[in-house]
Enzyme design. Structure first.
Site, mmCIF file in Angstrom:
data_model
loop_
_atom_site.group_PDB
_atom_site.id
_atom_site.type_symbol
_atom_site.label_atom_id
_atom_site.label_comp_id
_atom_site.label_asym_id
_atom_site.label_seq_id
_atom_site.Cartn_x
_atom_site.Cartn_y
_atom_site.Cartn_z
ATOM 1 N N VAL A 169 53.730 45.442 43.983
ATOM 2 C CA VAL A 169 54.415 45.601 45.269
ATOM 3 C C VAL A 169 55.791 44.947 45.145
ATOM 4 C CG1 VAL A 169 54.314 45.098 47.753
ATOM 5 C CG2 VAL A 169 52.208 45.603 46.487
ATOM 6 N N MET A 193 45.265 32.695 43.143
ATOM 7 C CA MET A 193 45.593 31.263 43.104
ATOM 8 C C MET A 193 46.285 30.871 44.414
ATOM 9 S SD MET A 193 46.444 30.361 39.178
ATOM 10 C CE MET A 193 48.123 30.929 39.155
ATOM 11 N N GLY A 194 46.076 31.672 45.455
ATOM 12 C CA GLY A 194 46.670 31.362 46.750
ATOM 13 C C GLY A 194 48.149 31.701 46.799
ATOM 14 N N GLN A 238 47.715 40.258 31.388
ATOM 15 C CA GLN A 238 46.497 39.697 31.986
ATOM 16 C C GLN A 238 45.491 40.809 32.298
ATOM 17 O OE1 GLN A 238 46.235 36.445 35.082
ATOM 18 N NE2 GLN A 238 46.050 38.155 36.489
ATOM 19 N N HIS A 275 49.071 40.531 46.943
ATOM 20 C CA HIS A 275 47.647 40.157 47.006
ATOM 21 C C HIS A 275 46.935 40.944 48.106
ATOM 22 C CE1 HIS A 275 49.436 36.243 45.494
ATOM 23 N NE2 HIS A 275 48.511 36.479 44.589
ATOM 24 N N GLU A 306 49.191 44.908 38.716
ATOM 25 C CA GLU A 306 49.772 45.352 37.440
ATOM 26 C C GLU A 306 50.954 44.487 37.000
ATOM 27 O OE1 GLU A 306 51.454 49.333 37.252
ATOM 28 O OE2 GLU A 306 50.641 49.553 35.228
HETATM 29 O O1 PAF Z 1 46.653 36.328 38.581
HETATM 30 C C1 PAF Z 1 46.243 35.233 39.025
HETATM 31 O O2 PAF Z 1 46.523 34.851 40.166
HETATM 32 C C2 PAF Z 1 45.397 34.324 38.138
HETATM 33 O O3 PAF Z 1 45.775 34.445 36.805
HETATM 34 C C3 PAF Z 1 43.893 34.569 38.304
HETATM 35 C C4 PAF Z 1 43.502 35.974 37.886
HETATM 36 C C5 PAF Z 1 43.482 34.325 39.746
HETATM 37 C C6 PAF Z 1 43.102 33.588 37.427
HETATM 38 O O4 PAF Z 1 43.361 32.277 37.765
#
Ligand code: PAF
Length: 294
Positions: free
Chosen positions: A188, A39-40, A166, A46, A161
């Site tokens: 991290v 989601m940026g 999720q 990331h 993780e």
């Molecule tokens: O973890 C995230 O950033 C969001 O839940 C995802 C997996 C990109 C879905 O919108």
């Protein structure tokens, strides 16, 4: 002697339709696609997913889409940090080959009224903990991730993780779809132990001090486990003891058997345990977790 410097130029696609076409083309050329959905507001967590996807696949691609379907709180959606320029630069520097974006309407072109999108239930791993405090959140995650997988058709998809529940929900989805392979990558952390999160930028210095109490609480549960404690109640209590601070509101600090998810706290001694915490500090909600038996 001549030195050749290879600079990879990342492709930036504005719509899921273009991304779908490009990914199909890559697959038809026999490429494996590693996919990092985001989601940026990217951070080193990331980027560790991109590094892994890059190393394990012929092509690495990412998405940036702040999915409104997974925000039950409109204020949280509005306040979610956005910095596309920096995100694109970070992804390119990390060797990502393609990034795509899109609008909700572009992800669900068959729906004329976006309020009527068919939301997919998160499934059994969506129950308890996150569901109690963010009802509908994991349903929204599953709904968009299904679209993202259909867009990319990845060989493997990479998730952190830190969002433990999720990872269970998207693993169920991938199993049901028959792809992709889900790779769950370690959380991290800052040197203080605080898990990296896009939401950390919204913490004031005092709030950040409070947030830094989360990891010691998880470590207290691990210490209790290592001393032989197996009672879910007492492992959970080991965490709450560390989270008793003004300004820190505990939503949950509980353990689960990670291989037999239960909505409620298990009632019998555990053989495996995942400690999970969600707190609110000011307007910021933070989650973290730690495996205790490894
Ligand atoms: O973890 C995230 O950033 C969001 O839940 C995802 C997996 C990109 C879905 O919108």
């Amino acid at each position: 002697m001549q030195h050749v410097i290879l600079i990879t130029v990342m492709l930036h696609l504005e719509s899921p339709i273009d991304a779908k076409r490009w990914c199909a083309d890559q697959r038809s050329q026999g490429q494996t696609l590693g996919f990092v959905p985001t989601m940026g507001a990217l951070h080193k967590g990331h980027l560790s997913l991109v590094t892994r996807a890059r190393a394990q696949n012929g092509i690495c691609c990412a998405s940036i889409f702040i999915n409104p379907l997974q925000f039950e709180d409109h204020g949280d959606f509005d306040a979610y940090p956005r910095d596309t320029e920096s995100d694109l630069a970070l992804l390119e520097a990390q060797g990502c080959d393609m990034v795509f974006m899109g609008s909700l309407g572009e992800f669900f072109p068959e729906v004329s009224d976006l309020a009527k999108i068919d939301i997919l239930p998160a499934g059994p791993h969506g129950s308890g903990l996150e569901e109690k405090f963010r009802p509908g959140h994991l349903d929204g995650v599953r709904t968009i991730v299904e679209r993202l997988f259909r867009t990319v058709g990845p060989s493997s998809a990479y998730f952190g993780e830190k969002d433990f529940q999720q990872t269970l929900v998207v693993s169920d989805l991938a199993r049901e779809m028959g792809y992709p392979n889900i790779v769950v990558c370690p959380t991290v952390r800052e040197d203080s132990g605080l898990a990296l999160s896009s939401r950390n930028v919204r913490l004031s210095p005092d709030e950040k001090n409070l947030a830094q109490q989360i990891y010691p609480a998880l470590l207290a549960a691990r210490e209790a486990w290592q001393s032989g404690e197996r009672s879910p109640d007492r492992l959970s209590a080991a965490m709450t003891g560390h989270l008793n601070h003004d300004g820190l509101i505990v939503e949950y600090a509980e353990v689960r058997d990670p291989t037999h998810w239960t909505a409620q706290l298990p009632q019998t001694p555990l053989e495996r345990a995942q400690a999970l915490i969600a707190v609110r500090i000011g307007s910021v909600r933070l989650i973290d977790n730690l495996r205790l038996d490894q």
